[in-house]
Design a protein around this motif. Structure first.
Motif, PDB file in Angstrom:
ATOM      1  N   THR A  26       0.810  -1.200   0.082  1.00 15.78           N
ATOM      2  CA  THR A  26      -0.102   0.025  -0.052  1.00 15.78           C
ATOM      3  C   THR A  26       0.894   1.369  -0.182  1.00 15.78           C
ATOM      4  OG1 THR A  26      -0.262  -0.063   2.340  1.00 15.78           O
ATOM      5  CG2 THR A  26      -1.920  -1.059   1.335  1.00 15.78           C
ATOM      6  N   ASP A  27       2.193   1.280   0.417  1.00 14.08           N
ATOM      7  CA  ASP A  27       2.954   2.307   0.444  1.00 14.08           C
ATOM      8  C   ASP A  27       4.435   1.989   0.121  1.00 14.08           C
ATOM      9  OD1 ASP A  27       4.591   4.490   1.089  1.00 14.08           O
ATOM     10  OD2 ASP A  27       4.081   4.630   3.057  1.00 14.08           O
ATOM     11  N   GLN A  28       4.625   2.174  -1.320  1.00 16.48           N
ATOM     12  CA  GLN A  28       5.937   1.910  -1.840  1.00 16.48           C
ATOM     13  C   GLN A  28       7.346   2.320  -1.156  1.00 16.48           C
ATOM     14  OE1 GLN A  28       6.096   0.023  -4.281  1.00 16.48           O
ATOM     15  NE2 GLN A  28       8.354  -0.123  -4.473  1.00 16.48           N
ATOM     16  N   ASN A  29       6.991   3.294  -0.381  1.00 15.77           N
ATOM     17  CA  ASN A  29       8.430   4.036   0.487  1.00 15.77           C
ATOM     18  C   ASN A  29       8.645   2.750   1.644  1.00 15.77           C
ATOM     19  OD1 ASN A  29       8.388   6.401  -0.791  1.00 15.77           O
ATOM     20  ND2 ASN A  29       6.938   7.397   0.620  1.00 15.77           N
ATOM     21  N   LEU A  30       7.859   1.957   1.930  1.00 16.88           N
ATOM     22  CA  LEU A  30       8.072   0.933   2.978  1.00 16.88           C
ATOM     23  C   LEU A  30       8.896  -0.110   2.182  1.00 16.88           C
ATOM     24  CD1 LEU A  30       4.615   0.631   4.982  1.00 16.88           C
ATOM     25  CD2 LEU A  30       6.746   1.876   5.709  1.00 16.88           C
TER      26      LEU A  30
ATOM     27  N   SER B 245       3.097  -6.165   6.776  1.00 15.25           N
ATOM     28  CA  SER B 245       1.601  -5.704   6.917  1.00 15.25           C
ATOM     29  C   SER B 245       1.068  -5.003   5.673  1.00 15.25           C
ATOM     30  CB  SER B 245       1.774  -4.632   8.067  1.00 15.25           C
ATOM     31  OG  SER B 245       2.123  -5.423   9.379  1.00 15.25           O
ATOM     32  N   SER B 246       1.992  -4.145   5.233  1.00 12.21           N
ATOM     33  CA  SER B 246       1.594  -3.362   4.064  1.00 12.21           C
ATOM     34  C   SER B 246       0.947  -4.580   2.837  1.00 12.21           C
ATOM     35  CB  SER B 246       2.536  -2.511   3.302  1.00 12.21           C
ATOM     36  OG  SER B 246       2.064  -1.474   2.299  1.00 12.21           O
ATOM     37  N   ARG B 247       1.847  -5.467   2.720  1.00  9.26           N
ATOM     38  CA  ARG B 247       1.391  -6.393   1.619  1.00  9.26           C
ATOM     39  C   ARG B 247       0.136  -7.359   2.020  1.00  9.26           C
ATOM     40  NH1 ARG B 247       2.495 -11.956   1.525  1.00  9.26           N
ATOM     41  NH2 ARG B 247       2.195 -13.023  -0.493  1.00  9.26           N
ATOM     42  N   ASP B 248       0.075  -7.576   3.229  1.00 12.06           N
ATOM     43  CA  ASP B 248      -1.049  -7.928   3.650  1.00 12.06           C
ATOM     44  C   ASP B 248      -2.334  -7.286   3.441  1.00 12.06           C
ATOM     45  OD1 ASP B 248       0.487 -10.326   4.482  1.00 12.06           O
ATOM     46  OD2 ASP B 248       0.290  -9.625   6.621  1.00 12.06           O
ATOM     47  N   GLU B 249      -2.196  -5.987   3.738  1.00 12.43           N
ATOM     48  CA  GLU B 249      -3.424  -5.040   3.429  1.00 12.43           C
ATOM     49  C   GLU B 249      -3.535  -4.859   2.036  1.00 12.43           C
ATOM     50  OE1 GLU B 249      -4.296  -0.478   4.448  1.00 12.43           O
ATOM     51  OE2 GLU B 249      -2.576  -1.301   5.234  1.00 12.43           O
ATOM     52  N   LYS B 250      -2.231  -5.087   1.249  1.00 14.15           N
ATOM     53  CA  LYS B 250      -2.530  -4.932  -0.564  1.00 14.15           C
ATOM     54  C   LYS B 250      -3.469  -6.070  -0.588  1.00 14.15           C
ATOM     55  CE  LYS B 250      -2.191  -3.011  -4.503  1.00 14.15           C
ATOM     56  NZ  LYS B 250      -2.953  -1.743  -4.604  1.00 14.15           N
TER      57      LYS B 250
END
Length: 341
Positions: free
Chosen positions: A225-229, A268-273
């Motif tokens: 969800t956030d490429q910066n992460l 977490s970002s991947r899971d959310e995505k």
């Protein structure tokens, strides 16, 4: 004849009186009784004078002797008192020195006891599995079990004994100083060996974290969800690769913490995505189902309309045929039949 050449008086001459001729050798001397009494009287006076002189001298020497004796005794007592006073002073000085050394010994003993129950006790909790060199743990255990000396007291009654106890206290003070140094060295060796073990564990842990982060990075590429992460995790992986074999425990620990946090954030970002993608897929699938259902419904409606149209056509044909038959039956006999429609 001159006086100095005269013969010395013969024994018995002192009994002769002036004017009485001396006895001639070989002749019998006749003694006057009056002369004898006079001589006795003189002798008695001489004896009395001699006795008085003797008594006076006797008592005088007794007094002199007594005073001399008392003077000697006094001097002896004085010397003894001085010697005793000096001995007491020397003993007190020795006692003060002993007491001072005892205080030093007690302070050193206190330092040793505090370290023994403090840092040494904490280091003793470590086992063979917590250090690289198990011998360091064994050595520390032996040092902590060494029997301590009993401090000497300063209650001796002689200078020699007091000085002996002072020497004993000095030796005991040095024992505590030496033993404390040995104990500190033993604790340091255990801690150093433990830190070496921790460094190895931290290196292994960081290597595992790098591997996990790489896997997460690959799986999450294009799915965050956030490429910066994702970019931050990629940067930290490169930094961790550069320090994962260093001996700096603090740096290894800090790098692992940062890497794990970044990996967790990307995960977490991947899971959310993935959840969003799944929800979108479900929405699309549901939309497709709805579209298919709508299409099927429309097809069904069209089919039904076709069937109804066919039924209407069939009914019309049946009605037409029925009307025809009715016309045929109502026509007069002999008239030509009606042409069928």
């Amino acid at each position: 004849m001159p006086p100095d050449q005269q013969s010395a008086p013969l024994p018995g001459d002192e009994f002769s009186t002036p004017g009485t001729p001396a006895a001639v050798a070989g002749e019998t001397e006749i003694i006057n009784p009056d002369d004898v009494r006079a001589m006795a009287t003189r002798q008695t006076r001489n004896n009395h004078k001699n006795n008085e002189a003797f008594d006076g001298n006797y008592f005088k020497w007794i007094i002199i002797g007594t005073l001399s004796f008392l003077a000697v005794v006094g001097i002896a007592f004085g010397i003894a008192a001085i010697v005793h006073s000096n001995a007491e002073q020397h003993l007190e000085t020795a006692r003060q020195t002993c007491t001072s050394q005892l205080e030093k010994a007690k302070k050193q003993q206190q330092k040793y006891s505090e370290y023994l129950s403090g840092d040494a006790a904490q280091a003793a909790v470590l086992t063979d599995h917590d250090v690289q060199d198990a011998q360091t743990v064994t050595n520390l255990s032996k040092l902590m079990k060494v029997e301590e000396p009993t401090l000497a007291s300063c209650n001796a009654t002689s200078i020699d004994a007091m000085e002996k106890r002072t020497d004993d206290l000095s030796t005991q003070t040095k024992w505590y100083e030496t033993q404390l140094k040995r104990l500190q060295d033993g604790v340091q060796q255990v801690k150093a060996s433990n830190e070496s073990m921790l460094v190895v564990d931290a290196q292994d842990a960081l290597t595992q974290s790098v591997q996990k982060a790489r896997t997460t990075l690959a799986l999450a590429q294009g799915h965050v969800t956030d490429q910066n992460l994702w970019n931050k995790l990629e940067q930290l992986i490169m930094q961790a690769d550069a320090v994962k074999n260093d001996d700096d425990l603090a740096q290894l620990t800090a790098m692992k913490t940062d890497l794990d946090e970044a990996e967790s954030a990307v995960s977490s970002s991947r899971d959310e995505k993935l959840l969003q993608e799944e929800q979108e897929a479900q929405r699309r699938a549901q939309q497709e189902v709805q579209q298919k259902e709508e299409q099927a419904r429309k097809q069904e409606e069209a089919r039904k309309k076709q069937e109804e149209a066919k039924k209407d056509e069939a009914n019309k044909q049946r009605e037409h045929q029925s009307a025809y038959h009715d016309c045929v039956q109502d026509a007069p006999s002999g008239e030509p039949g009606l042409i069928r429609a």
